[in-house]
Design an enzyme around this catalytic site. Structure first.
Site, PDB file in Angstrom:
ATOM      1  N   GLY A   4       3.866   3.613  -2.168  1.00 46.76           N
ATOM      2  CA  GLY A   4       2.964   3.787  -3.287  1.00 46.76           C
ATOM      3  C   GLY A   4       2.907   5.218  -3.776  1.00 46.76           C
ATOM      4  O   GLY A   4       2.635   5.480  -4.941  1.00 46.76           O
ATOM      5  N   PHE A   5       3.163   6.164  -2.885  1.00 43.40           N
ATOM      6  CA  PHE A   5       2.994   7.561  -3.279  1.00 43.40           C
ATOM      7  C   PHE A   5       4.300   8.262  -3.545  1.00 43.40           C
ATOM      8  O   PHE A   5       4.320   9.399  -3.972  1.00 43.40           O
ATOM      9  CB  PHE A   5       2.266   8.340  -2.187  1.00 43.40           C
ATOM     10  N   VAL A  45      10.136   7.478   0.863  1.00 42.28           N
ATOM     11  CA  VAL A  45       9.979   7.692   2.306  1.00 42.28           C
ATOM     12  C   VAL A  45      11.359   7.915   2.912  1.00 42.28           C
ATOM     13  O   VAL A  45      12.291   7.151   2.653  1.00 42.28           O
ATOM     14  CB  VAL A  45       9.308   6.480   2.977  1.00 42.28           C
ATOM     15  N   ASP A  99      -5.971  -0.641   1.715  1.00 41.98           N
ATOM     16  CA  ASP A  99      -4.725  -1.278   1.281  1.00 41.98           C
ATOM     17  C   ASP A  99      -4.079  -2.067   2.428  1.00 41.98           C
ATOM     18  O   ASP A  99      -2.920  -1.872   2.770  1.00 41.98           O
ATOM     19  CB  ASP A  99      -3.752  -0.236   0.725  1.00 41.98           C
TER      20      ASP A  99
END
Ligand code: NAG
Ligand code: NAG
Ligand code: NAG
Ligand code: NAG
Ligand code: NAG
Ligand code: NAG
Ligand code: NAG
Ligand code: NAG
Ligand code: NAG
Ligand code: NAG
Length: 882
Positions: free
Chosen positions: A584-585, A588, A700
């Site tokens: 989401g950010f 990775v 979440d």
């Protein structure tokens, strides 16, 4: 009474059983040659019986092996070696048996001056916690054998030799033979063999015993005869099929009184006038009777007629008692007296007498035994005295244990375990929780590492725990902070006393017990104190009151160690080489720190931050959160525009992949493992809600945020950041409402008030997914949301329609129903109706217990067994470099 003969209490000697023979049909037979040299072949086939004998090595951990030096009339291979026990008061064989099955147990003892000392030993033989006999070579210089008929009450049988004086116990042979269930039935107690005869004259030549394979059960029948008797024989086959199956060889001969009009009498003197006996007499007519001949006689016990017998032609009849008999006036007498109409004298082919032995002392509760054994094995304790029953008899109780055994007919329970200063290494073993009635646990002054496990707090009886003087790490789980539990954890320099960390205690600190519901006034005071402390320390970290609020609260600012420069991030990810996924950010990446520790590096896109300050504060908080079911934050980077979060690397993908079979995760996770994963994820969430101050709302919870390690242990990812970061891959999601569509608490959506119960809702959706493996939202489905779909299916009442078809129906439907009901209550639209995560944890654990007991009963482990057998609630805290 010339035709009577007295049976002296014959001490059956080894000389009389020279020819021990055994069988072809060796199902369930255990044949041990005690003390057999490690160099000699094992197993080996016994020449006389064809039975395979093995060394006893695998069945006992202690003792030394010796060899018979003098043995005048004995030379069977099994009994030339022996095992003797110079160390320990009690030494035990542990034999694997079938619970509830009837066994013949035979132990053979032959001293044979193996030690050259010519001192005849005297010691006791025990079966579990009960004494069976004293083995006394003073009176039985030529050795002895002991035969018992016994039904084990568990799947292992403990046969123990107990030192009673100065001399050293020994054993030469040990045999176990399963018997038919409809024979040798007693009202109570087990049986000890007294006599077992067949009737045969020897004419001066020795007659071999009858044994296997002639006797299918490998009973060893001795020949017996007296001059007052006359032998009759047949060469024809005698049908021996009944529950006792006496050997055909034995039935071929019979004795009749020499004086045909006199009774046939057998007599003996009991050692104890209260002795109780069961008699088994085997008869078969082996003479050709003429038309006008009959043979009929009464069996008379101490003058009382037991029954009238007409032996069947060439077919066995066994006469036995339903209840045990006692002997009157110090004499036991059984007579066969011909009836008036009989033209022939009585006859008898074979005869057995057994003494009733009561084994009154119950064994220690089986699960306690399993637990303590596992503890012993884990720590490789190898204590000489830890053999046989842990609790009873009391004088042989294992060191370091205390037990409750108020009443011999009840299973003793382990109430105290003291392994203080025992050189223990490794973590605090989960098997401790098997000791469900444990009150006192002392593991002080060892070298234990890892975390203080949460299960200790869930053990209801446990009221005293001393973990002082170890090398424990992590923090003390919330579950241990309860009233009535005395916990000592001093002398663990790396242990934190609260979450987030508190300064380690200098001395042995007794963690004070704060009632779980803290009165408001105390709470306010605590908040005030903390506020002052916080001010003093000028900490910028947001902190709420600590539940364990003694001692100084420090905010050791060691975060710099976990703060990485951007060049370090480039180095650890090898210039962002391996992409693990897109979150989401941001992206990775895989990385490595300290050369070997694998990490997942989340590089945040600046644009997604709401506020840098908030981000910092939250990161500081999260750095202190440690729980085995939470992906821990190893560090972070904030250098100019570069923000990154460095997480523990969880190697086995996420739960969504495993459920969908995508991402190469093709093994179907079975129901038991699903329940365990759910319970673990719930534990992680519970910890965020009640173990952290202030409570952390995940915001979440979804299947892609439940990561699995190699052991399929669940670790919750991505918690606590939603306050500063909008979450969810869907760009349409408003930055105000955090969460992922489908998982989002509808009440939150309407009220914008987010609390722990919102996580419970999302967890309910996760649980529904794990149960049904249906998409959370499917627009092509009439009931597009998973709660609607399940709700409509529930009306049908058929759980099979809801359960994931990939499970193939392999689940306990009670646990399935329960999990489903739990999931639906979590996903209740009204937050107050949803359970707390603590309640969810309890429910899931119980589901798991039901499912596991079904699996253990129904079959062995399947292909996915390894995650299943791994400890369920291993609450090890993984320490991280600070
Ligand atoms: C006895 O052996 C069995 C396996 O054969 C094992 O499961 C059990 O724990 C052992 N029991 C004891 C008390 O050693
Ligand atoms: C032991 O065996 C020897 C030799 O066979 C025999 O003479 C002796 O009577 C036996 N002793 C007992 C107590 O049976
Ligand atoms: C032996 O006797 C049993 C029971 O009476 C019978 O069923 C069986 O057929 C007999 N066996 C033989 C070999 O005659
Ligand atoms: C045979 O036994 C009967 C009954 O016990 C007795 O009367 C008789 O004297 C005995 N005969 C001999 C020869 O001993
Ligand atoms: C039975 O009959 C035989 C002849 O068949 C005879 O010799 C014998 O004495 C009889 N025995 C009895 C007890 O009647
Ligand atoms: C042992 O306890 C059980 C159950 O409480 C009771 O029925 C039994 O009578 C007790 N036995 C003895 C010997 O006290
Ligand atoms: C455990 O044993 C040690 C020494 O063996 C003793 O000092 C200690 O008091 C015991 N602990 C408990 C709780 O009894
Ligand atoms: C304790 O365990 C650590 C790590 O296993 C080891 O290095 C240390 O030597 C142990 N200390 C003692 C006293 O056994
Ligand atoms: C815990 O164990 C340590 C070391 O054995 C001992 O000094 C301490 O007194 C114990 N604490 C309690 C409360 O018994
Ligand atoms: C505690 O454990 C750490 C890491 O395993 C080790 O380096 C340290 O020597 C241990 N301390 C003691 C006192 O054994």
């Amino acid at each position: 009474m010339e035709s009577s003969f007295g049976l002296l209490l014959v001490l059956i000697t080894l000389a009389a059983i020279i020819h021990i023979v055994q069988a072809q049909d060796q199902q369930g037979f255990i044949s041990l040659d005690c003390g057999r040299s490690a160099n000699a072949p094992s197993p080996y086939k016994d020449t006389q019986t064809g039975l395979w004998y093995s060394s006893d090595n695998e069945f006992i951990q202690s003792g030394k092996t010796g060899q018979v030096r003098e043995n005048p009339n004995y030379n069977r291979e099994q009994y030339l070696t022996l095992r003797y026990f110079p160390k320990g008061k009690r030494n035990c064989y542990n034999l694997s048996v079938e619970k509830g099955r009837k066994y013949l147990i035979r132990a053979v003892f032959l001293y044979g001056n193996y030690d050259g000392l010519r001192i005849n030993p005297v010691f006791d033989l025990y079966l579990g916690p009960n004494r069976l006999a004293t083995i006394d070579f003073e009176t039985r210089v030529n050795g002895t054998w002991e035969n018992y008929i016994h039904i084990p009450t568990s799947n292992s049988l403990q046969l123990c030799l107990v030192k009673t004086g100065e001399t050293t116990p020994l054993i030469s042979g040990l045999d176990l033979r399963p018997l038919g269930k409809d024979s040798y039935i007693t009202k109570s107690g087990s049986l000890r063999l007294y006599y077992i005869f067949f009737f045969r004259t020897n004419h001066g030549k020795p007659i071999p015993d009858i044994q296997y394979p002639d006797d299918v059960y490998d009973r060893i029948w001795n020949p017996y005869f007296q001059t007052v008797l006359t032998q009759i024989s047949t060469t024809l086959e005698v049908n021996n099929s009944n529950n006792y199956v006496p050997p055909k060889e034995a039935l071929k001969n019979a004795a009749t009184p020499s004086n045909a009009s006199a009774p046939l009498t057998m007599e003996w003197t009991p050692l104890d006038p209260n002795d109780q006996y069961y008699l088994y007499a085997h008869f078969a007519e082996i003479q050709e009777l003429k038309e006008n001949e009959t043979r009929e006689f009464n069996i008379v016990w101490n003058g009382e007629v037991m029954s009238t017998v007409v032996p069947k032609k060439l077919e066995v009849s066994t006469i036995y008692d339903q209840s045990p008999r006692t002997c009157e006036k110090g004499k036991c007498s059984i007579q066969l007296i011909r009836t008036k109409r009989s033209t022939l004298p009585p006859l008898i082919n074979a005869f057995e007498v057994y003494l009733v032995i009561e084994l009154p002392q119950s064994e220690t509760y089986e699960r306690d035994v399993v637990g303590i054994k596992e503890i012993e094995a884990t720590y490789a304790l190898g204590r000489i005295n830890w053999q046989g029953d842990p609790c009873v008899p009391q004088d042989l109780r294992w060191d370091g244990l205390n037990c409750r055994d108020t009443n011999i007919s009840m299973h003793p329970r382990i109430t105290a375990l003291n392994l203080s200063s025992s050189g223990l290494n490794g973590i605090i073993v989960a098997a401790i929780q098997s000791l469900t009635q444990l009150e006192t646990l002392d593991l002080s002054n060892n070298n234990l590492t890892g975390g203080v496990p949460e299960f200790l707090g869930n053990m209801k009886s446990l009221s005293f725990i001393n973990l002082s003087g170890n090398n424990l790490t992590g923090s003390i789980p919330q579950a241990l902070q309860k009233k009535g539990l005395k916990l000592s954890v001093g002398g663990n320099p790396r242990l934190c006393l609260s979450d987030p960390c508190r300064k380690p205690p200098k001395k042995n600190v007794l963690v004070p017990i704060v009632a779980s519901v803290v009165p408001a006034a105390i709470l306010i005071i605590a908040v005030l104190i903390l506020f002052l402390v916080l001010k003093k320390k000028k900490s910028t970290v947001r902190q709420g009151p600590h539940r364990m609020s003694t001692g100084e609260v420090t905010f050791a600012n060691k975060n710099s160690k976990r703060r990485f420069t951007y060049s370090e991030v480039i180095q650890m990810t090898n210039n962002f080489q391996r992409v693990l996924g897109k979150g989401g950010f941001g992206m990775v990446y895989h990385g490595t720190v300290n050369g070997s520790e694998q990490v997942a590096v989340k590089v945040l896109s600046q644009s997604s931050t709401q506020g840098y300050k908030e981000f910092k504060a939250e990161v500081d908080l999260l750095l202190r959160v440690h729980h085995t079911n939470l992906v821990s934050l190893v560090g972070y980077c904030d250098e100019g525009d570069h923000l990154a979060l460095i997480y523990e690397y969880v190697p086995n993908g996420d739960l969504r992949q495993h459920l969908s079979g995508k991402g190469g995760k093709t093994i179907v996770i079975n129901w038991g493992t699903r329940l365990r994963i759910a319970a673990e994820a719930a534990l992680g969430l519970e910890y965020l809600h009640i173990g952290c101050t202030p409570p952390i709302v995940h915001r979440d919870v979804k299947t892609t945020n439940i990561l699995l390690d190699e052991q399929y242990k669940a670790k919750l990812a991505d918690f606590g950041l939603s306050r500063s970061f909008p979450v969810g891959g869907d760009s349409h999601v408003s930055t105000v409402i955090a969460g992922t569509p489908g998982y989002l608490d509808p009440e939150y959506y309407h009220t914008s008030r987010l609390g722990e119960k919102s996580d419970v809702y999302s967890f309910g959706i996760v649980l529904l997914e794990m149960i049904s493996n249906q998409p959370v939202i499917d627009r092509n489905r009439a009931k597009s949301h998973i709660t609607q779909w399940v709700g409509s299916q529930l009306n049908g009442g058929d759980i099979a329609k809801i359960m994931d078809p990939k499970l193939n129906g392999d689940y306990d439907s009670r646990s399935a129903w329960r999990a489903l009901e739990l999931a639906m209550s979590c996903a209740d639209p009204t937050s107050v109706k949803r359970p707390t995560m603590s309640h969810v944890v309890i429910e899931l654990k119980e589901c798991l217990v039901t499912e596991n007991s079904r699996r253990n009963m129904s079959r062995g482990m399947d292909s996915l067994s390894s995650p299943e057998v791994s400890m369920i609630f291993d609450s090890e805290m993984t320490p991280r470099a600070r």
